[in-house]
Scaffold this motif. Structure first.
Motif, PDB file in Angstrom:
ATOM      1  N   SER A  16     -35.777  49.311   6.222  1.00  0.00           N
ATOM      2  CA  SER A  16     -35.279  49.666   8.246  1.00  0.00           C
ATOM      3  C   SER A  16     -34.420  50.938   8.093  1.00  0.00           C
ATOM      4  O   SER A  16     -35.532  51.232   9.157  1.00  0.00           O
ATOM      5  N   ARG A  17     -34.481  51.399   6.898  1.00  0.00           N
ATOM      6  CA  ARG A  17     -34.111  53.257   6.698  1.00  0.00           C
ATOM      7  C   ARG A  17     -34.556  53.991   6.581  1.00  0.00           C
ATOM      8  O   ARG A  17     -35.159  54.525   7.406  1.00  0.00           O
ATOM      9  N   VAL A  18     -36.250  53.280   5.449  1.00  0.00           N
ATOM     10  CA  VAL A  18     -36.855  54.118   5.964  1.00  0.00           C
ATOM     11  C   VAL A  18     -37.825  54.714   7.056  1.00  0.00           C
ATOM     12  O   VAL A  18     -38.263  55.025   7.587  1.00  0.00           O
ATOM     13  N   ASP A  19     -37.955  53.174   7.850  1.00  0.00           N
ATOM     14  CA  ASP A  19     -38.891  53.293   9.107  1.00  0.00           C
ATOM     15  C   ASP A  19     -37.536  53.687  10.788  1.00  0.00           C
ATOM     16  O   ASP A  19     -38.418  53.604  11.156  1.00  0.00           O
ATOM     17  N   GLU A  20     -37.112  53.229   9.929  1.00  0.00           N
ATOM     18  CA  GLU A  20     -35.720  54.768  10.760  1.00  0.00           C
ATOM     19  C   GLU A  20     -36.221  55.745  10.392  1.00  0.00           C
ATOM     20  O   GLU A  20     -35.964  56.395  11.853  1.00  0.00           O
ATOM     21  N   ALA A  21     -36.301  56.249   9.872  1.00  0.00           N
ATOM     22  CA  ALA A  21     -36.511  57.955   9.562  1.00  0.00           C
ATOM     23  C   ALA A  21     -38.139  57.752  10.057  1.00  0.00           C
ATOM     24  O   ALA A  21     -37.345  59.019  10.658  1.00  0.00           O
ATOM     25  N   LEU A  22     -38.879  57.037   9.796  1.00  0.00           N
ATOM     26  CA  LEU A  22     -39.869  57.446  10.236  1.00  0.00           C
ATOM     27  C   LEU A  22     -39.833  57.543  12.010  1.00  0.00           C
ATOM     28  O   LEU A  22     -40.477  58.141  12.325  1.00  0.00           O
ATOM     29  N   GLN A  23     -39.247  56.064  12.524  1.00  0.00           N
ATOM     30  CA  GLN A  23     -38.781  56.597  13.895  1.00  0.00           C
ATOM     31  C   GLN A  23     -39.198  57.918  14.916  1.00  0.00           C
ATOM     32  O   GLN A  23     -38.889  58.546  15.501  1.00  0.00           O
ATOM     33  N   ILE A  24     -37.713  58.554  13.443  1.00  0.00           N
ATOM     34  CA  ILE A  24     -37.070  59.676  13.878  1.00  0.00           C
ATOM     35  C   ILE A  24     -37.640  60.896  13.531  1.00  0.00           C
ATOM     36  O   ILE A  24     -38.152  61.860  14.706  1.00  0.00           O
ATOM     37  N   ALA A  25     -38.818  61.182  12.600  1.00  0.00           N
ATOM     38  CA  ALA A  25     -39.535  62.102  12.733  1.00  0.00           C
ATOM     39  C   ALA A  25     -40.916  62.065  13.422  1.00  0.00           C
ATOM     40  O   ALA A  25     -41.230  63.042  13.682  1.00  0.00           O
ATOM     41  N   ALA A  26     -40.977  60.775  14.391  1.00  0.00           N
ATOM     42  CA  ALA A  26     -42.104  60.472  14.777  1.00  0.00           C
ATOM     43  C   ALA A  26     -42.416  61.395  15.917  1.00  0.00           C
ATOM     44  O   ALA A  26     -42.733  61.659  17.184  1.00  0.00           O
ATOM     45  N   ARG A  27     -40.717  61.996  16.511  1.00  0.00           N
ATOM     46  CA  ARG A  27     -41.179  62.790  17.645  1.00  0.00           C
ATOM     47  C   ARG A  27     -40.813  63.835  18.267  1.00  0.00           C
ATOM     48  O   ARG A  27     -40.346  64.262  16.449  1.00  0.00           O
ATOM     49  N   PRO A  28     -41.802  64.356  19.101  1.00  0.00           N
ATOM     50  CA  PRO A  28     -42.532  65.155  19.189  1.00  0.00           C
ATOM     51  C   PRO A  28     -41.374  66.991  18.331  1.00  0.00           C
ATOM     52  O   PRO A  28     -41.701  68.075  17.933  1.00  0.00           O
ATOM     53  N   GLU A  29     -40.259  66.906  19.333  1.00  0.00           N
ATOM     54  CA  GLU A  29     -39.382  67.928  18.604  1.00  0.00           C
ATOM     55  C   GLU A  29     -38.498  68.059  18.062  1.00  0.00           C
ATOM     56  O   GLU A  29     -37.727  68.928  17.099  1.00  0.00           O
ATOM     57  N   VAL A  30     -39.021  67.056  16.356  1.00  0.00           N
ATOM     58  CA  VAL A  30     -38.226  67.237  15.101  1.00  0.00           C
ATOM     59  C   VAL A  30     -38.902  67.928  14.421  1.00  0.00           C
ATOM     60  O   VAL A  30     -39.910  67.323  13.962  1.00  0.00           O
TER      61      VAL A  30
END
Ligand code: SF4
Lengths: 378, 102
Positions: free
Chosen positions: A77-91
Protein backbone atom coordinates in the motif's frame (compact mmCIF):
# COMPACT_ATOMS: atom_id res chain seq x y z
CA UNK A 1 36.21 -25.02 6.51
CA UNK A 2 35.83 -23.52 3.10
CA UNK A 3 35.15 -19.93 4.09
CA UNK A 4 37.50 -19.66 7.03
CA UNK A 5 40.36 -18.26 4.97
CA UNK A 6 38.30 -15.15 4.40
CA UNK A 7 38.32 -14.25 8.06
CA UNK A 8 40.67 -11.47 8.96
CA UNK A 9 41.78 -13.64 11.84
CA UNK A 10 41.08 -17.28 10.93
CA UNK A 11 42.67 -18.57 14.13
CA UNK A 12 40.36 -16.49 16.28
CA UNK A 13 37.37 -17.54 14.17
CA UNK A 14 38.26 -21.19 14.65
CA UNK A 15 38.52 -20.76 18.39
CA UNK A 16 35.15 -19.00 18.61
CA UNK A 17 33.50 -21.65 16.43
CA UNK A 18 34.88 -24.34 18.74
CA UNK A 19 33.58 -22.50 21.79
CA UNK A 20 30.17 -22.14 20.12
CA UNK A 21 30.11 -25.90 19.49
CA UNK A 22 31.08 -26.71 23.09
CA UNK A 23 28.50 -24.35 24.53
CA UNK A 24 25.73 -25.52 22.18
CA UNK A 25 26.44 -29.12 23.10
CA UNK A 26 26.46 -28.22 26.78
CA UNK A 27 22.98 -26.76 26.37
CA UNK A 28 21.90 -29.92 24.57
CA UNK A 29 21.19 -28.21 21.24
CA UNK A 30 21.09 -30.59 18.27
CA UNK A 31 20.28 -30.46 14.57
CA UNK A 32 16.82 -31.80 15.41
CA UNK A 33 16.29 -29.45 18.33
CA UNK A 34 18.36 -26.37 17.50
CA UNK A 35 18.53 -23.08 19.35
CA UNK A 36 16.79 -20.36 17.34
CA UNK A 37 18.87 -17.20 17.24
CA UNK A 38 17.30 -14.31 15.37
CA UNK A 39 19.54 -11.73 13.72
CA UNK A 40 17.35 -8.66 13.47
CA UNK A 41 19.34 -6.59 11.00
CA UNK A 42 19.30 -7.25 7.26
CA UNK A 43 22.98 -6.31 7.10
CA UNK A 44 23.69 -9.19 9.45
CA UNK A 45 21.59 -11.52 7.29
CA UNK A 46 23.70 -10.51 4.31
CA UNK A 47 26.96 -11.07 6.21
CA UNK A 48 25.83 -14.48 7.52
CA UNK A 49 25.24 -15.68 3.97
CA UNK A 50 28.27 -13.99 2.49
CA UNK A 51 30.56 -15.81 4.90
CA UNK A 52 28.47 -18.97 5.17
CA UNK A 53 28.26 -18.53 8.94
CA UNK A 54 25.04 -20.55 9.09
CA UNK A 55 27.03 -23.54 7.80
CA UNK A 56 30.11 -22.89 9.93
CA UNK A 57 28.41 -22.77 13.30
CA UNK A 58 27.47 -25.91 15.23
CA UNK A 59 24.38 -27.59 13.84
CA UNK A 60 22.55 -26.93 17.08
CA UNK A 61 22.43 -23.22 16.22
CA UNK A 62 19.91 -22.04 13.67
CA UNK A 63 19.75 -18.45 12.42
CA UNK A 64 16.26 -17.04 12.05
CA UNK A 65 16.29 -14.01 9.77
CA UNK A 66 14.43 -11.13 11.31
CA UNK A 67 12.41 -8.30 9.78
CA UNK A 68 15.36 -5.90 9.69
CA UNK A 69 15.42 -4.96 6.03
CA UNK A 70 13.33 -1.79 5.72
CA UNK A 71 12.69 -2.24 2.02
CA UNK A 72 11.45 -5.79 2.58
CA UNK A 73 8.86 -4.82 5.16
CA UNK A 74 7.55 -1.85 3.18
CA UNK A 75 3.90 -2.74 2.51
CA UNK A 76 2.44 -2.72 -0.98
CA UNK A 77 0.00 0.00 0.00
CA UNK A 78 2.88 2.38 0.73
CA UNK A 79 4.52 1.63 -2.62
CA UNK A 80 1.17 2.36 -4.24
CA UNK A 81 0.97 5.66 -2.39
CA UNK A 82 4.51 6.54 -3.42
CA UNK A 83 3.50 5.89 -7.03
CA UNK A 84 0.44 8.07 -6.57
CA UNK A 85 2.62 10.97 -5.42
CA UNK A 86 5.25 10.35 -8.10
CA UNK A 87 2.59 10.41 -10.83
CA UNK A 88 1.81 14.09 -10.17
CA UNK A 89 3.30 16.23 -12.93
CA UNK A 90 4.78 18.80 -10.53
CA UNK A 91 6.58 16.17 -8.46
CA UNK A 92 10.20 15.06 -8.58
CA UNK A 93 10.15 11.87 -6.52
CA UNK A 94 13.51 11.00 -4.97
CA UNK A 95 14.36 7.66 -3.42
CA UNK A 96 17.13 5.35 -2.28
CA UNK A 97 17.93 2.88 -5.05
CA UNK A 98 16.90 -0.05 -2.86
CA UNK A 99 13.26 0.99 -3.04
CA UNK A 100 13.11 1.22 -6.83
CA UNK A 101 12.22 -2.40 -7.51
CA UNK A 102 9.89 -3.08 -4.57
CA UNK A 103 6.62 -4.23 -6.09
CA UNK A 104 3.36 -2.53 -5.18
CA UNK A 105 -0.01 -3.62 -6.55
CA UNK A 106 0.49 -1.28 -9.53
CA UNK A 107 4.11 -2.15 -10.24
CA UNK A 108 7.30 -0.58 -8.92
CA UNK A 109 8.90 2.87 -8.94
CA UNK A 110 11.31 1.60 -11.58
CA UNK A 111 8.42 0.72 -13.87
CA UNK A 112 6.78 4.09 -13.22
CA UNK A 113 10.05 5.84 -14.07
CA UNK A 114 10.27 3.88 -17.31
CA UNK A 115 6.79 5.11 -18.20
CA UNK A 116 7.78 8.71 -17.71
CA UNK A 117 7.37 9.69 -14.05
CA UNK A 118 10.17 11.91 -12.75
CA UNK A 119 11.63 9.49 -10.23
CA UNK A 120 15.27 9.94 -9.29
CA UNK A 121 17.59 7.67 -7.37
CA UNK A 122 19.57 9.55 -4.77
CA UNK A 123 22.17 8.53 -2.22
CA UNK A 124 21.03 10.88 0.50
CA UNK A 125 18.17 13.17 1.49
CA UNK A 126 20.84 15.88 1.12
CA UNK A 127 20.64 15.27 -2.64
CA UNK A 128 16.86 15.74 -2.51
CA UNK A 129 17.31 19.02 -0.62
CA UNK A 130 19.75 20.23 -3.26
CA UNK A 131 17.35 19.29 -6.08
CA UNK A 132 14.65 21.28 -4.28
CA UNK A 133 16.94 24.33 -4.09
CA UNK A 134 17.79 24.07 -7.77
CA UNK A 135 14.24 23.52 -9.04
CA UNK A 136 11.99 25.92 -7.14
CA UNK A 137 9.16 25.38 -9.63
CA UNK A 138 8.80 21.70 -8.77
CA UNK A 139 7.75 19.74 -5.69
CA UNK A 140 10.60 17.54 -4.51
CA UNK A 141 9.47 14.57 -2.43
CA UNK A 142 11.89 12.30 -0.61
CA UNK A 143 10.86 8.71 0.09
CA UNK A 144 11.82 8.49 3.77
CA UNK A 145 12.63 4.89 4.54
CA UNK A 146 14.47 2.91 7.10
CA UNK A 147 15.01 2.18 10.76
CA UNK A 148 16.56 4.40 13.40
CA UNK A 149 19.84 4.50 11.46
CA UNK A 150 18.40 6.56 8.62
CA UNK A 151 15.68 8.38 10.58
CA UNK A 152 18.07 11.11 11.80
CA UNK A 153 19.03 11.91 8.21
CA UNK A 154 15.48 12.82 7.19
CA UNK A 155 14.79 14.54 10.51
CA UNK A 156 17.85 16.77 10.06
CA UNK A 157 16.92 17.38 6.41
CA UNK A 158 13.42 18.51 7.39
CA UNK A 159 14.89 20.82 10.04
CA UNK A 160 17.26 22.22 7.42
CA UNK A 161 14.41 22.74 4.93
CA UNK A 162 12.44 24.54 7.64
CA UNK A 163 15.41 26.83 8.40
CA UNK A 164 15.79 27.68 4.72
CA UNK A 165 12.05 28.02 4.14
CA UNK A 166 12.35 25.45 1.36
CA UNK A 167 8.63 25.12 0.71
CA UNK A 168 8.95 22.73 -2.23
CA UNK A 169 10.60 19.94 -0.19
CA UNK A 170 8.69 17.23 1.62
CA UNK A 171 9.23 13.73 2.99
CA UNK A 172 6.94 10.75 2.45
CA UNK A 173 7.66 9.21 5.83
CA UNK A 174 7.86 5.45 6.21
CA UNK A 175 10.36 5.31 9.03
CA UNK A 176 9.95 2.36 11.33
CA UNK A 177 11.46 1.28 14.61
CA UNK A 178 13.25 -1.91 15.63
CA UNK A 179 12.01 -2.73 19.15
CA UNK A 180 8.26 -2.94 18.38
CA UNK A 181 8.36 -5.76 15.80
CA UNK A 182 10.61 -7.74 18.15
CA UNK A 183 7.93 -7.46 20.79
CA UNK A 184 5.31 -8.55 18.24
CA UNK A 185 7.42 -11.59 17.31
CA UNK A 186 7.96 -12.48 20.96
CA UNK A 187 4.20 -12.27 21.52
CA UNK A 188 3.53 -14.58 18.56
CA UNK A 189 2.67 -18.01 20.06
CA UNK A 190 4.01 -19.76 16.92
CA UNK A 191 7.48 -18.30 17.30
CA UNK A 192 10.22 -20.01 19.24
CA UNK A 193 13.14 -17.69 19.70
CA UNK A 194 15.95 -18.36 22.14
CA UNK A 195 17.99 -15.21 21.70
CA UNK A 196 18.77 -12.24 19.50
CA UNK A 197 21.66 -10.66 17.65
CA UNK A 198 20.91 -6.94 17.93
CA UNK A 199 21.48 -4.47 15.09
CA UNK A 200 24.76 -2.56 15.24
CA UNK A 201 24.12 0.65 13.36
CA UNK A 202 20.58 1.11 14.63
CA UNK A 203 21.95 0.78 18.15
CA UNK A 204 24.62 3.36 17.41
CA UNK A 205 21.69 5.81 17.26
CA UNK A 206 19.33 4.46 19.95
CA UNK A 207 21.83 2.83 22.34
CA UNK A 208 21.21 -0.49 24.05
CA UNK A 209 18.45 0.34 26.55
CA UNK A 210 15.50 0.12 24.12
CA UNK A 211 16.14 -3.64 24.17
CA UNK A 212 15.92 -3.97 27.95
CA UNK A 213 12.36 -5.34 27.74
CA UNK A 214 13.59 -8.37 25.76
CA UNK A 215 15.69 -9.55 28.68
CA UNK A 216 13.51 -8.21 31.48
CA UNK A 217 10.00 -9.08 30.26
CA UNK A 218 10.67 -12.06 28.00
CA UNK A 219 13.76 -13.55 29.60
CA UNK A 220 15.70 -13.70 26.31
CA UNK A 221 19.32 -12.70 25.76
CA UNK A 222 20.27 -10.10 23.16
CA UNK A 223 23.75 -9.11 22.05
CA UNK A 224 24.30 -6.01 19.89
CA UNK A 225 26.81 -7.00 17.20
CA UNK A 226 29.17 -5.54 14.62
CA UNK A 227 29.23 -6.55 10.96
CA UNK A 228 32.46 -8.39 10.53
CA UNK A 229 32.10 -12.15 10.52
CA UNK A 230 34.12 -12.47 13.70
CA UNK A 231 31.82 -9.94 15.40
CA UNK A 232 28.85 -12.09 14.51
CA UNK A 233 30.46 -15.31 15.73
CA UNK A 234 31.49 -13.69 19.00
CA UNK A 235 27.96 -12.42 19.46
CA UNK A 236 26.48 -15.87 18.86
CA UNK A 237 28.85 -17.20 21.51
CA UNK A 238 27.79 -14.45 23.93
CA UNK A 239 24.12 -15.34 23.39
CA UNK A 240 24.81 -19.05 23.92
CA UNK A 241 26.85 -18.34 27.06
CA UNK A 242 23.94 -16.39 28.51
CA UNK A 243 21.60 -19.31 27.78
CA UNK A 244 24.06 -21.82 29.24
CA UNK A 245 24.43 -19.76 32.40
CA UNK A 246 20.71 -19.09 32.73
CA UNK A 247 21.17 -15.34 32.17
CA UNK A 248 19.08 -12.98 30.04
CA UNK A 249 20.78 -9.64 29.52
CA UNK A 250 21.42 -6.94 26.96
CA UNK A 251 25.09 -7.15 26.04
CA UNK A 252 27.09 -5.00 23.67
CA UNK A 253 29.68 -6.73 21.50
CA UNK A 254 30.02 -3.62 19.29
CA UNK A 255 30.90 -1.12 22.03
CA UNK A 256 33.62 0.36 19.81
CA UNK A 257 30.81 1.97 17.78
CA UNK A 258 27.66 1.65 19.91
CA UNK A 259 27.45 3.93 22.97
CA UNK A 260 25.15 2.68 25.72
CA UNK A 261 22.89 5.71 25.46
CA UNK A 262 23.06 6.20 21.70
CA UNK A 263 23.73 9.40 19.78
CA UNK A 264 22.11 12.32 21.57
CA UNK A 265 22.10 14.71 18.60
CA UNK A 266 20.33 12.13 16.42
CA UNK A 267 17.82 11.27 19.11
CA UNK A 268 17.01 14.94 19.69
CA UNK A 269 16.43 15.51 15.96
CA UNK A 270 14.17 12.45 15.74
CA UNK A 271 12.16 13.58 18.78
CA UNK A 272 11.80 17.10 17.40
CA UNK A 273 10.52 16.08 13.96
CA UNK A 274 8.75 12.77 14.45
CA UNK A 275 6.11 11.17 16.64
CA UNK A 276 4.78 7.62 16.72
CA UNK A 277 1.83 6.58 14.61
CA UNK A 278 -0.76 4.52 16.52
CA UNK A 279 0.22 1.63 14.28
CA UNK A 280 2.00 0.94 11.00
CA UNK A 281 1.70 -1.87 8.48
CA UNK A 282 4.65 -4.21 7.89
CA UNK A 283 4.69 -6.38 4.81
CA UNK A 284 4.25 -9.97 5.92
CA UNK A 285 3.65 -9.03 9.55
CA UNK A 286 0.55 -6.81 9.40
CA UNK A 287 -0.14 -3.78 11.56
CA UNK A 288 2.18 -3.38 14.55
CA UNK A 289 1.35 -0.92 17.33
CA UNK A 290 3.53 2.19 17.61
CA UNK A 291 6.07 0.80 15.13
CA UNK A 292 6.09 3.65 12.63
CA UNK A 293 6.82 7.37 12.73
CA UNK A 294 5.03 10.37 11.28
CA UNK A 295 5.95 14.01 10.97
CA UNK A 296 4.84 16.26 13.85
CA UNK A 297 2.38 19.09 13.28
CA UNK A 298 4.95 21.95 13.40
CA UNK A 299 6.66 20.38 10.36
CA UNK A 300 3.43 19.58 8.54
CA UNK A 301 4.47 21.74 5.57
CA UNK A 302 7.20 19.16 4.90
CA UNK A 303 4.92 16.13 5.22
CA UNK A 304 4.12 14.68 1.79
CA UNK A 305 1.16 12.77 3.26
CA UNK A 306 -0.49 16.02 4.29
CA UNK A 307 0.63 17.92 1.19
CA UNK A 308 -0.77 15.40 -1.29
CA UNK A 309 -3.57 13.86 0.79
CA UNK A 310 -2.33 10.29 0.74
CA UNK A 311 -1.48 7.75 3.39
CA UNK A 312 -2.86 6.76 6.73
CA UNK A 313 -6.36 8.12 7.19
CA UNK A 314 -6.81 8.76 3.47
CA UNK A 315 -8.11 5.35 2.38
CA UNK A 316 -8.55 1.67 3.24
CA UNK A 317 -5.40 -0.11 4.44
CA UNK A 318 -4.12 -3.69 4.26
CA UNK A 319 -3.40 -4.83 0.74
CA UNK A 320 -2.93 -8.57 0.33
CA UNK A 321 0.43 -10.03 -0.65
CA UNK A 322 0.81 -11.34 -4.18
CA UNK A 323 -0.69 -14.75 -4.77
CA UNK A 324 1.42 -17.79 -3.93
CA UNK A 325 4.15 -15.89 -2.10
CA UNK A 326 5.20 -16.84 1.38
CA UNK A 327 6.91 -13.62 2.43
CA UNK A 328 5.08 -13.46 5.76
CA UNK A 329 6.10 -16.97 6.79
CA UNK A 330 9.70 -16.36 5.70
CA UNK A 331 9.84 -13.02 7.48
CA UNK A 332 8.72 -14.54 10.76
CA UNK A 333 11.25 -17.34 10.36
CA UNK A 334 8.58 -20.03 10.11
CA UNK A 335 9.87 -21.34 6.79
CA UNK A 336 13.10 -21.00 4.83
CA UNK A 337 13.01 -19.00 1.57
CA UNK A 338 13.60 -22.19 -0.41
CA UNK A 339 10.29 -23.53 0.90
CA UNK A 340 8.39 -20.73 -0.85
CA UNK A 341 6.80 -22.11 -4.03
CA UNK A 342 7.85 -18.96 -5.90
CA UNK A 343 11.54 -19.02 -4.89
CA UNK A 344 13.67 -18.97 -8.05
CA UNK A 345 10.58 -19.57 -10.18
CA UNK A 346 8.16 -16.65 -10.17
CA UNK A 347 10.48 -14.69 -7.88
CA UNK A 348 14.14 -13.81 -8.58
CA UNK A 349 16.22 -10.70 -7.82
CA UNK A 350 15.77 -9.58 -11.44
CA UNK A 351 11.99 -9.94 -11.25
CA UNK A 352 11.03 -9.91 -7.58
CA UNK A 353 7.52 -10.90 -6.61
CA UNK A 354 8.03 -10.36 -2.90
CA UNK A 355 10.08 -7.66 -1.25
CA UNK A 356 12.45 -10.11 0.43
CA UNK A 357 13.94 -10.72 -2.99
CA UNK A 358 14.63 -7.05 -3.71
CA UNK A 359 17.57 -6.06 -1.57
CA UNK A 360 20.75 -7.90 -0.66
CA UNK A 361 19.56 -7.55 2.93
CA UNK A 362 16.42 -9.55 2.25
CA UNK A 363 16.53 -13.18 3.32
CA UNK A 364 15.32 -14.51 -0.05
CA UNK A 365 17.81 -12.47 -2.06
CA UNK A 366 20.62 -13.51 0.29
CA UNK A 367 19.68 -17.17 -0.11
CA UNK A 368 19.53 -16.74 -3.85
CA UNK A 369 22.78 -14.84 -4.17
CA UNK A 370 24.92 -17.07 -1.98
CA UNK A 371 22.94 -20.25 -1.65
CA UNK A 372 21.40 -20.92 -5.05
CA UNK A 373 23.50 -23.99 -5.67
CA UNK A 374 23.61 -24.83 -2.01
CA UNK A 375 19.84 -24.69 -1.73
CA UNK A 376 19.41 -26.90 -4.78
CA UNK A 377 21.67 -29.49 -3.19
CA UNK A 378 19.78 -29.48 0.12
CA UNK B 1 21.37 1.80 2.68
CA UNK B 2 21.38 0.61 6.29
CA UNK B 3 25.07 -0.17 6.61
CA UNK B 4 27.25 2.84 7.09
CA UNK B 5 30.45 3.29 5.10
CA UNK B 6 33.62 4.76 6.60
CA UNK B 7 34.91 8.05 5.29
CA UNK B 8 37.54 10.58 6.30
CA UNK B 9 36.64 14.25 6.72
CA UNK B 10 38.80 16.39 4.42
CA UNK B 11 37.42 19.89 4.91
CA UNK B 12 34.47 21.82 6.24
CA UNK B 13 32.57 23.21 3.26
CA UNK B 14 29.52 24.93 4.76
CA UNK B 15 29.50 25.86 8.46
CA UNK B 16 25.88 27.00 8.48
CA UNK B 17 24.55 23.80 6.97
CA UNK B 18 27.09 21.66 8.86
CA UNK B 19 28.48 20.18 5.68
CA UNK B 20 31.91 18.72 5.11
CA UNK B 21 33.78 17.09 2.26
CA UNK B 22 34.61 13.46 2.98
CA UNK B 23 36.78 10.92 1.21
CA UNK B 24 34.89 7.67 0.91
CA UNK B 25 37.04 4.99 -0.65
CA UNK B 26 38.58 7.53 -3.01
CA UNK B 27 35.28 9.21 -3.87
CA UNK B 28 34.68 12.74 -2.60
CA UNK B 29 31.25 13.42 -1.25
CA UNK B 30 29.66 16.19 0.79
CA UNK B 31 28.28 14.90 4.08
CA UNK B 32 26.38 16.37 7.01
CA UNK B 33 28.35 16.31 10.27
CA UNK B 34 25.71 17.49 12.77
CA UNK B 35 25.62 14.15 14.61
CA UNK B 36 29.36 14.01 15.29
CA UNK B 37 30.03 17.70 15.92
CA UNK B 38 30.97 18.39 19.52
CA UNK B 39 33.28 21.39 19.37
CA UNK B 40 34.39 23.58 16.46
CA UNK B 41 33.69 21.87 13.12
CA UNK B 42 37.31 22.38 12.06
CA UNK B 43 38.32 19.80 14.68
CA UNK B 44 36.62 17.15 12.56
CA UNK B 45 39.09 17.47 9.70
CA UNK B 46 41.10 14.26 9.50
CA UNK B 47 38.55 12.29 11.55
CA UNK B 48 37.24 8.93 10.38
CA UNK B 49 33.52 8.51 10.58
CA UNK B 50 30.77 6.07 9.67
CA UNK B 51 28.59 7.69 7.02
CA UNK B 52 24.96 6.69 6.55
CA UNK B 53 23.07 8.07 3.56
CA UNK B 54 25.21 11.19 3.56
CA UNK B 55 25.25 11.77 7.32
CA UNK B 56 28.31 11.15 9.47
CA UNK B 57 26.80 9.22 12.37
CA UNK B 58 29.71 8.14 14.51
CA UNK B 59 33.42 8.79 14.92
CA UNK B 60 35.56 5.71 14.55
CA UNK B 61 39.30 5.12 14.63
CA UNK B 62 41.35 4.43 11.53
CA UNK B 63 41.71 0.74 12.31
CA UNK B 64 37.95 0.29 12.72
CA UNK B 65 37.43 2.19 9.47
CA UNK B 66 39.77 -0.12 7.61
CA UNK B 67 38.22 -3.29 9.04
CA UNK B 68 34.69 -2.09 8.27
CA UNK B 69 35.63 -1.12 4.73
CA UNK B 70 37.16 -4.50 4.16
CA UNK B 71 33.99 -6.27 5.32
CA UNK B 72 31.81 -3.98 3.21
CA UNK B 73 33.99 -4.59 0.13
CA UNK B 74 33.73 -8.32 0.58
CA UNK B 75 29.98 -8.06 0.83
CA UNK B 76 29.76 -5.87 -2.26
CA UNK B 77 28.23 -3.13 -0.09
CA UNK B 78 31.09 -0.66 -0.52
CA UNK B 79 30.71 -0.73 -4.30
CA UNK B 80 26.94 -0.37 -3.94
CA UNK B 81 27.35 2.71 -1.74
CA UNK B 82 29.75 4.33 -4.22
CA UNK B 83 27.34 3.66 -7.07
CA UNK B 84 24.53 5.22 -5.06
CA UNK B 85 26.69 8.31 -4.48
CA UNK B 86 27.24 8.55 -8.22
CA UNK B 87 23.49 8.18 -8.80
CA UNK B 88 22.89 10.97 -6.28
CA UNK B 89 25.28 13.22 -8.19
CA UNK B 90 23.53 12.44 -11.48
CA UNK B 91 20.10 13.08 -9.97
CA UNK B 92 20.98 16.71 -9.35
CA UNK B 93 21.13 17.47 -13.04
CA UNK B 94 18.67 14.90 -14.31
CA UNK B 95 15.80 16.65 -16.03
CA UNK B 96 14.46 14.41 -18.71
CA UNK B 97 10.86 14.31 -17.54
CA UNK B 98 8.20 16.65 -18.84
CA UNK B 99 6.95 19.45 -16.64
CA UNK B 100 8.06 22.93 -15.67
CA UNK B 101 11.73 22.95 -14.82
CA UNK B 102 12.39 26.55 -14.06
S1 SF4 C 1 10.76 -16.18 -2.74
FE1 SF4 C 1 9.77 -14.22 -3.28
S2 SF4 C 1 7.60 -14.60 -2.98
FE2 SF4 C 1 8.68 -16.24 -1.90
S3 SF4 C 1 8.91 -15.51 0.18
FE3 SF4 C 1 10.75 -14.88 -0.91
S4 SF4 C 1 10.32 -12.80 -1.65
FE4 SF4 C 1 8.34 -13.72 -1.03
Amino acid sequence: MKYASEFRDPVAAKAVLAAIARTAEGIGATREKPLHIMEICGGHTHAIFRYGLDKLVHEGVEFIHGPGCPVCVLPMSRVDEALQIAARPEVIFTTFGDAMRVPGTQGSLLQAKASGADIRMVYSPLDALEIARRTPGREVVFFGLGFETTTPSTALSIQQAAREGLGNFSVFCNHITVPEPIRALLDDPDMRLDGFIGPGHVSMVIGTHPYDFIARDYGKPIVVAGFEPLDLLQSVLMVLSQIAEGRAEVENQYARVVPEHGNQVSLAAIADVYERRPSFEWRGLGEIDASGLRIRAPYRAFDAEAKFGVGYGAGPRQVAEPEGCACGAVMTGKIKPTACPQFGRGCTPERPLGALMVSSEGACAAYWQYGGARAAAE
Amino acid sequence: MCLGIPGQILAITDEARQLALADVSGVRREVNVTCIAEGPLEDLVGCWTLIHVGFAMSRIDAEEAEATLRALREMGEAQAALEEMEAGRAALTEGTAPGPTR
